[in-house]
Motif scaffolding. Structure first.
Motif, short mmCIF file in Angstrom:
data_model
loop_
_atom_site.label_atom_id
_atom_site.label_comp_id
_atom_site.label_asym_id
_atom_site.label_seq_id
_atom_site.Cartn_x
_atom_site.Cartn_y
_atom_site.Cartn_z
N PRO A 61 126.26 13.77 82.03
CA PRO A 61 125.35 13.25 81.01
C PRO A 61 125.97 13.27 79.61
O PRO A 61 126.99 13.91 79.38
CB PRO A 61 124.17 14.22 81.08
N THR A 62 125.32 12.57 78.69
CA THR A 62 125.71 12.61 77.29
C THR A 62 124.51 13.10 76.48
O THR A 62 123.38 13.14 76.98
CB THR A 62 126.13 11.21 76.78
N GLY A 63 124.76 13.49 75.27
CA GLY A 63 123.69 13.87 74.35
C GLY A 63 122.79 14.97 74.87
O GLY A 63 123.25 16.03 75.30
N TRP A 67 122.44 19.30 77.10
CA TRP A 67 121.65 20.50 76.76
C TRP A 67 120.71 20.88 77.90
O TRP A 67 120.44 22.05 78.14
CB TRP A 67 120.89 20.31 75.45
N VAL A 68 120.19 19.89 78.60
CA VAL A 68 119.30 20.18 79.73
C VAL A 68 120.05 20.98 80.79
O VAL A 68 119.58 22.03 81.24
CB VAL A 68 118.72 18.87 80.33
N TYR A 69 121.22 20.50 81.18
CA TYR A 69 122.02 21.23 82.17
C TYR A 69 122.43 22.60 81.65
O TYR A 69 122.41 23.60 82.37
CB TYR A 69 123.25 20.43 82.58
N ALA A 73 121.44 26.11 83.44
CA ALA A 73 122.46 27.07 83.86
C ALA A 73 122.23 28.41 83.16
O ALA A 73 122.38 29.48 83.77
CB ALA A 73 123.85 26.53 83.56
N THR A 74 121.86 28.37 81.90
CA THR A 74 121.59 29.60 81.16
C THR A 74 120.38 30.32 81.74
O THR A 74 120.37 31.55 81.84
CB THR A 74 121.37 29.29 79.66
N ALA A 75 119.36 29.57 82.13
CA ALA A 75 118.17 30.19 82.74
C ALA A 75 118.53 30.87 84.06
O ALA A 75 118.08 31.99 84.35
CB ALA A 75 117.08 29.15 82.95
N ALA A 76 119.34 30.20 84.88
CA ALA A 76 119.76 30.79 86.15
C ALA A 76 120.60 32.05 85.89
O ALA A 76 120.42 33.07 86.56
CB ALA A 76 120.55 29.78 86.98
N ALA A 77 121.51 31.97 84.92
CA ALA A 77 122.32 33.14 84.57
C ALA A 77 121.42 34.24 83.99
O ALA A 77 121.65 35.43 84.26
CB ALA A 77 123.41 32.76 83.58
N SER A 155 127.59 28.79 79.05
CA SER A 155 126.64 27.71 79.31
C SER A 155 126.00 27.22 78.02
O SER A 155 125.80 26.01 77.83
CB SER A 155 125.55 28.17 80.27
N LEU A 156 125.71 28.14 77.12
CA LEU A 156 125.14 27.73 75.83
C LEU A 156 126.16 27.05 74.93
O LEU A 156 125.80 26.22 74.09
CB LEU A 156 124.55 28.95 75.11
N ALA A 157 127.43 27.37 75.11
CA ALA A 157 128.48 26.81 74.25
C ALA A 157 128.98 25.45 74.71
O ALA A 157 129.48 24.67 73.89
CB ALA A 157 129.65 27.79 74.17
N VAL A 158 128.86 25.15 75.98
CA VAL A 158 129.45 23.92 76.53
C VAL A 158 129.00 22.65 75.80
O VAL A 158 129.85 21.83 75.46
CB VAL A 158 129.21 23.83 78.06
N PRO A 159 127.73 22.44 75.52
CA PRO A 159 127.38 21.20 74.81
C PRO A 159 128.05 21.10 73.44
O PRO A 159 128.42 20.01 73.01
CB PRO A 159 125.85 21.29 74.68
#
Length: 168
Positions: A61-63, A67-69, A73-77, A155-159
């Motif tokens: 995805p873009t934009g 952040w959704v992904y 991922a952050t929620a699962a972690a 996960s939070l840093a990737v976007p």
């Protein structure tokens, strides 16, 4: 500095928990360390992180979609952090405060509804308080907690790390 595409970050986000799961299976089937119920739940959280990042890598995805992904991922972690934290806490209890060992996870799943099984497992028991393996003075659940914290931060840093790219 070389910036990686979102798909590259997402694929790396898939590989790390996949290797963690491979190591968990090595511990179980080669070193014969039987996982306790909390270990199983940590595995579920690790698999969830891997699946979110795999879907992100495939979707690209873009934009806002990035952040959704990232947040999924952050929620699962985060769930993994909560479970691993509980596990580490149980392992740190004095022996006289450790809960009694309970029935196996398979048995509980056979006789109880899933919500009761989850509640029972999250309480922990004597099996979960036993430290069967350690590396550099930290138990396996402590290392898993560190891995989940790292996965959540990345996960939070990737976007942001792949933000300037309009396509993957």
């Amino acid at each position: 500095m070389t910036r990686f595409s979102f798909r590259t970050w997402a694929f790396a986000g898939f590989l790390v928990p996949t290797f963690a799961m491979a190591f968990a299976l090595y511990l179980q089937y080669v070193l014969l360390l039987e996982p306790c119920p909390l270990c199983i739940f940590q595995r579920v959280a690790m698999i969830a992180v891997a699946l979110v990042w795999l879907l992100a890598a495939i979707h690209g995805p873009t934009g806002f979609g990035r952040w959704v992904y990232s947040l999924l991922a952050t929620a699962a972690a985060g769930a993994g952090i909560a479970i691993a934290s509980r596990h580490v806490w149980l392992q740190g209890l004095p022996p006289d405060q450790v809960p009694a060992c309970g029935p196996s996870l398979d048995y509980m799943l056979d006789i109880q509804p899933l919500n009761e099984v989850i509640a029972t497992v999250l309480k922990g028991d004597g099996d979960c308080a036993a430290i069967e393996g350690a590396f550099l003075g930290l138990s396996i659940p402590a290392w898993t907690l560190i891995a989940f914290a790292g996965l959540a931060l990345v996960s939070l840093a990737v976007p942001r790390l792949s933000r300037s790219e309009s396509t993957s």
